[in-house]
Scaffold this motif. Structure first.
Motif, PDB file in Angstrom:
ATOM      1  N   LYS A   1      11.917  20.397  12.610  1.00  0.00           N
ATOM      2  CA  LYS A   1      10.549  19.894  12.038  1.00  0.00           C
ATOM      3  C   LYS A   1      10.723  19.005  11.244  1.00  0.00           C
ATOM      4  N   THR A   2      10.605  17.584  11.608  1.00  0.00           N
ATOM      5  CA  THR A   2      10.888  16.380  10.807  1.00  0.00           C
ATOM      6  C   THR A   2       9.586  15.620  10.292  1.00  0.00           C
ATOM      7  N   GLY A   3       9.993  15.162   9.095  1.00  0.00           N
ATOM      8  CA  GLY A   3       8.824  14.036   8.545  1.00  0.00           C
ATOM      9  C   GLY A   3       9.269  12.694   8.064  1.00  0.00           C
ATOM     10  N   PHE A   4       8.809  11.998   7.716  1.00  0.00           N
ATOM     11  CA  PHE A   4       9.332  10.652   7.366  1.00  0.00           C
ATOM     12  C   PHE A   4       8.658  10.059   5.917  1.00  0.00           C
ATOM     13  N   ILE A   5       9.394   9.391   5.341  1.00  0.00           N
ATOM     14  CA  ILE A   5       8.632   8.768   4.175  1.00  0.00           C
ATOM     15  C   ILE A   5       9.118   7.173   4.320  1.00  0.00           C
ATOM     16  N   GLY A   6       8.058   6.424   4.418  1.00  0.00           N
ATOM     17  CA  GLY A   6       8.463   4.783   4.989  1.00  0.00           C
ATOM     18  C   GLY A   6       7.050   4.063   4.801  1.00  0.00           C
ATOM     19  N   LYS A   7       7.366   2.620   4.905  1.00  0.00           N
ATOM     20  CA  LYS A   7       6.190   1.908   5.190  1.00  0.00           C
ATOM     21  C   LYS A   7       6.210   0.936   6.456  1.00  0.00           C
ATOM     22  N   VAL A   8       5.367   0.581   6.958  1.00  0.00           N
ATOM     23  CA  VAL A   8       5.165  -0.032   8.057  1.00  0.00           C
ATOM     24  C   VAL A   8       4.175  -1.483   7.899  1.00  0.00           C
ATOM     25  N   SER A   9       4.320  -2.231   8.760  1.00  0.00           N
ATOM     26  CA  SER A   9       3.383  -3.460   8.759  1.00  0.00           C
ATOM     27  C   SER A   9       2.183  -3.106   9.443  1.00  0.00           C
ATOM     28  N   ASP A  10       1.115  -3.835   8.942  1.00  0.00           N
ATOM     29  CA  ASP A  10      -0.599  -3.462   9.274  1.00  0.00           C
ATOM     30  C   ASP A  10      -0.586  -4.438  10.441  1.00  0.00           C
ATOM     31  N   ASP A  11      -0.097  -4.148  11.644  1.00  0.00           N
ATOM     32  CA  ASP A  11      -0.248  -4.800  12.823  1.00  0.00           C
ATOM     33  C   ASP A  11       0.496  -3.911  13.933  1.00  0.00           C
ATOM     34  N   GLN A  12       0.507  -4.682  15.194  1.00  0.00           N
ATOM     35  CA  GLN A  12       0.613  -3.976  16.291  1.00  0.00           C
ATOM     36  C   GLN A  12       2.066  -3.224  16.150  1.00  0.00           C
ATOM     37  N   MET A  13       2.903  -3.795  15.631  1.00  0.00           N
ATOM     38  CA  MET A  13       4.552  -3.322  15.497  1.00  0.00           C
ATOM     39  C   MET A  13       4.330  -1.954  14.572  1.00  0.00           C
ATOM     40  N   GLY A  14       3.643  -2.071  13.569  1.00  0.00           N
ATOM     41  CA  GLY A  14       3.696  -1.033  12.736  1.00  0.00           C
ATOM     42  C   GLY A  14       3.063   0.230  13.395  1.00  0.00           C
ATOM     43  N   ARG A  15       1.788  -0.063  14.229  1.00  0.00           N
ATOM     44  CA  ARG A  15       1.093   1.007  14.891  1.00  0.00           C
ATOM     45  C   ARG A  15       1.983   1.602  16.063  1.00  0.00           C
ATOM     46  N   PHE A  16       2.848   0.621  16.823  1.00  0.00           N
ATOM     47  CA  PHE A  16       3.841   1.081  17.804  1.00  0.00           C
ATOM     48  C   PHE A  16       4.751   1.988  17.271  1.00  0.00           C
ATOM     49  N   ILE A  17       5.097   1.810  15.993  1.00  0.00           N
ATOM     50  CA  ILE A  17       6.398   2.685  15.352  1.00  0.00           C
ATOM     51  C   ILE A  17       5.644   3.922  15.033  1.00  0.00           C
ATOM     52  N   VAL A  18       4.546   4.288  14.415  1.00  0.00           N
ATOM     53  CA  VAL A  18       3.865   5.347  14.109  1.00  0.00           C
ATOM     54  C   VAL A  18       3.532   6.181  15.098  1.00  0.00           C
ATOM     55  N   ASP A  19       3.026   5.378  16.344  1.00  0.00           N
ATOM     56  CA  ASP A  19       2.520   6.143  17.554  1.00  0.00           C
ATOM     57  C   ASP A  19       3.899   6.914  18.046  1.00  0.00           C
ATOM     58  N   TYR A  20       4.903   6.084  18.063  1.00  0.00           N
ATOM     59  CA  TYR A  20       6.139   6.452  18.689  1.00  0.00           C
ATOM     60  C   TYR A  20       6.535   7.690  17.999  1.00  0.00           C
ATOM     61  N   LEU A  21       6.642   7.879  16.584  1.00  0.00           N
ATOM     62  CA  LEU A  21       6.984   8.891  15.938  1.00  0.00           C
ATOM     63  C   LEU A  21       6.304  10.008  16.135  1.00  0.00           C
ATOM     64  N   GLU A  22       4.796   9.986  16.094  1.00  0.00           N
ATOM     65  CA  GLU A  22       4.045  10.918  16.399  1.00  0.00           C
ATOM     66  C   GLU A  22       4.221  11.576  17.795  1.00  0.00           C
ATOM     67  N   LYS A  23       4.575  10.804  18.740  1.00  0.00           N
ATOM     68  CA  LYS A  23       4.896  11.221  20.131  1.00  0.00           C
ATOM     69  C   LYS A  23       5.966  12.057  20.064  1.00  0.00           C
ATOM     70  N   ASP A  24       7.017  11.951  19.144  1.00  0.00           N
ATOM     71  CA  ASP A  24       7.962  12.742  19.023  1.00  0.00           C
ATOM     72  C   ASP A  24       7.952  14.104  18.207  1.00  0.00           C
ATOM     73  N   ALA A  25       6.683  14.012  17.718  1.00  0.00           N
ATOM     74  CA  ALA A  25       6.182  15.387  16.963  1.00  0.00           C
ATOM     75  C   ALA A  25       6.739  15.115  15.198  1.00  0.00           C
ATOM     76  N   ILE A  26       6.851  13.905  15.003  1.00  0.00           N
ATOM     77  CA  ILE A  26       7.469  13.684  13.696  1.00  0.00           C
ATOM     78  C   ILE A  26       6.242  13.421  12.970  1.00  0.00           C
ATOM     79  N   ASP A  27       6.039  14.133  11.728  1.00  0.00           N
ATOM     80  CA  ASP A  27       5.021  14.335  10.722  1.00  0.00           C
ATOM     81  C   ASP A  27       5.030  13.062  10.085  1.00  0.00           C
ATOM     82  N   THR A  28       4.022  12.190  10.234  1.00  0.00           N
ATOM     83  CA  THR A  28       3.909  10.819   9.581  1.00  0.00           C
ATOM     84  C   THR A  28       2.974  10.711   8.456  1.00  0.00           C
ATOM     85  N   THR A  29       2.929  12.098   7.700  1.00  0.00           N
ATOM     86  CA  THR A  29       1.941  11.983   6.337  1.00  0.00           C
ATOM     87  C   THR A  29       2.576  10.836   5.431  1.00  0.00           C
ATOM     88  N   GLY A  30       3.905  10.688   5.502  1.00  0.00           N
ATOM     89  CA  GLY A  30       4.491  10.103   4.455  1.00  0.00           C
ATOM     90  C   GLY A  30       4.680   8.533   4.674  1.00  0.00           C
TER      91      GLY A  30
END
Ligand code: ATP
Ligand SMILES: O=C(O)C[C@@H](O)[C@H](O)C(=O)CO
Length: 334
Positions: free
Chosen positions: A60-89
């Motif tokens: 059960k994995t979470g992440f603390i980080g910051k992504v860009s407010d664009d397509q690349m940032g959204r691509f990253i968050v979507d990918y993490l969530e597809k792997d059931a990673i908690d992106t609350t942080g």
């Protein structure tokens, strides 16, 4: 068993903190990047790769980080969530910062390099105000990555996360992940690496990374045993020194040491070995394995990932890893 004590009753097993970037891996291999035309896009960034590897293994994995407010940032968050990673942080940068790009070059299985575009990257905009004590308190363990110490405010954010982790008995892993292009001064690098390492329970690095940390202290006759011993006078319980295709060695605070060999594999590229090793090593330790067994799991995961084109995408599932451990040819350490 291993010496680590993980707190029960936590909703997360591991939180990774640090960079989320994009790997652009050359599709035309066995040639320099000057001669390549196409790339495949993957989520990258050592902490991201470790988090993805951890989640693939059922942690059960979470992440603390910051992504860009664009397509690349959204691509990253979507990918993490597809792997059931908690992106609350995971926070969205609002300063116009961009996503770091890692262009990888595969000239040969033994000659790989990474060209990093990291100017004004969102991951280094992580700020202490983005660090939630309650989020960290939810986890049994946290892994930090050295590159997140390269610039403020990310540096201060990581040190605050370390304070919270120590306060709440969260076991801290430190993957040294030294990337020279992220730093401007050797002394500054070593100072911050050493300060962070003093607070960590498990240190994982290559010989070269530990040499970087010790050079500042005018340590001229270091070896793996000296390196490990130095950290046991702080909070370390385990120190792992990785030696590429020659395997790895781990030292325990009570003086015991363990050598791990490697699994024979068709190496496509070498990068990604460290991240896959770390994710499976941590998985083993958190699932009651001995240090030796966990090292073998790390080695197996690394062998799987270096035989594949990507890092994150290539991370094995728990089933894949366990099957590989049964089937692959293991070459014990010499
Ligand atoms: N050529 C190889 N064949 C089999 N296993 C390997 C090979 N290279 C590395 N490994 C495995 O991966 C582990 C970590 O590799 P390495 O020591 O290169 O770490 P690293 O430098 O952090 O990796 P990275 O290249 O991802 O930065 C090794 O301890 C070993 O188990
Ligand atoms: O960590 C980086 O910034 C580069 C990674 O994205 C890349 O996959 C790699 O080098 C893995 O070790």
């Amino acid at each position: 068993m291993n010496p680590l004590v993980f707190s029960n009753g936590r909703s997360l097993d591991l939180i990774a903190i640090g960079r989320l970037c994009i790997d652009l891996n050359a599709n035309e291999i066995n040639r320099p990047m000057e001669e390549t035309n196409t790339f495949t896009k993957y989520v990258g960034g050592s902490p991201a790769n470790i988090a993805i590897g951890s989640a693939r293994l059922g942690q059960k994995t979470g992440f603390i980080g910051k992504v860009s407010d664009d397509q690349m940032g959204r691509f990253i968050v979507d990918y993490l969530e597809k792997d059931a990673i908690d992106t609350t942080g995971v926070k969205i940068d609002k300063t116009g910062a961009v996503t770091g790009l890692a262009f990888t070059e595969i000239k040969s299985p033994e000659d790989c390099s990474i060209l990093m575009y990291r100017d004004n990257v969102a991951d280094l905009k992580l700020h202490p105000s983005d660090i939630d004590e309650e989020y960290i308190k939810r986890s049994k363990a946290m892994i930090i990555s050295g590159t997140a110490l390269a610039q403020s405010p990310s540096r201060e954010a990581v040190f605050l996360a370390l304070e919270y982790a120590v306060k709440h008995n969260v076991v801290v892993f430190f993957d040294l992940d030294y990337r020279p292009y992220s730093w401007v001064d050797d002394a500054e690098t070593a100072v911050y690496y050493n300060l962070a390492a003093e607070k960590c329970n498990v240190l994982i690095g290559t010989r070269e990374e530990f040499d970087m940390m010790e050079k500042l202290l005018n340590v001229h006759e270091s070896d793996d045993h000296y390196t490990a011993s130095r950290w046991f006078s702080y909070n370390a319980d385990i120190v792992v020194i990785k030696h590429g295709g020659e395997g790895s060695i781990a030292y325990q605070k009570d003086g015991k040491s363990y050598r791990s060999g490697v699994f024979r594999t068709n190496v496509l590229k070498t990068f990604g070995a460290g991240d896959s090793y770390a994710s499976a090593f941590i998985y083993g330790l958190m699932n009651g394995k001995s240090i030796s067994e966990a090292m073998k799991m790390g080695s197996a995961s690394a062998s799987i990932v270096i035989s594949r084109h990507s890092c994150s995408e290539a991370m094995p599932t728990e089933t894949e890893l366990l099957e590989y451990l049964e089937m692959a040819i293991y070459e014990p350490a010499q």
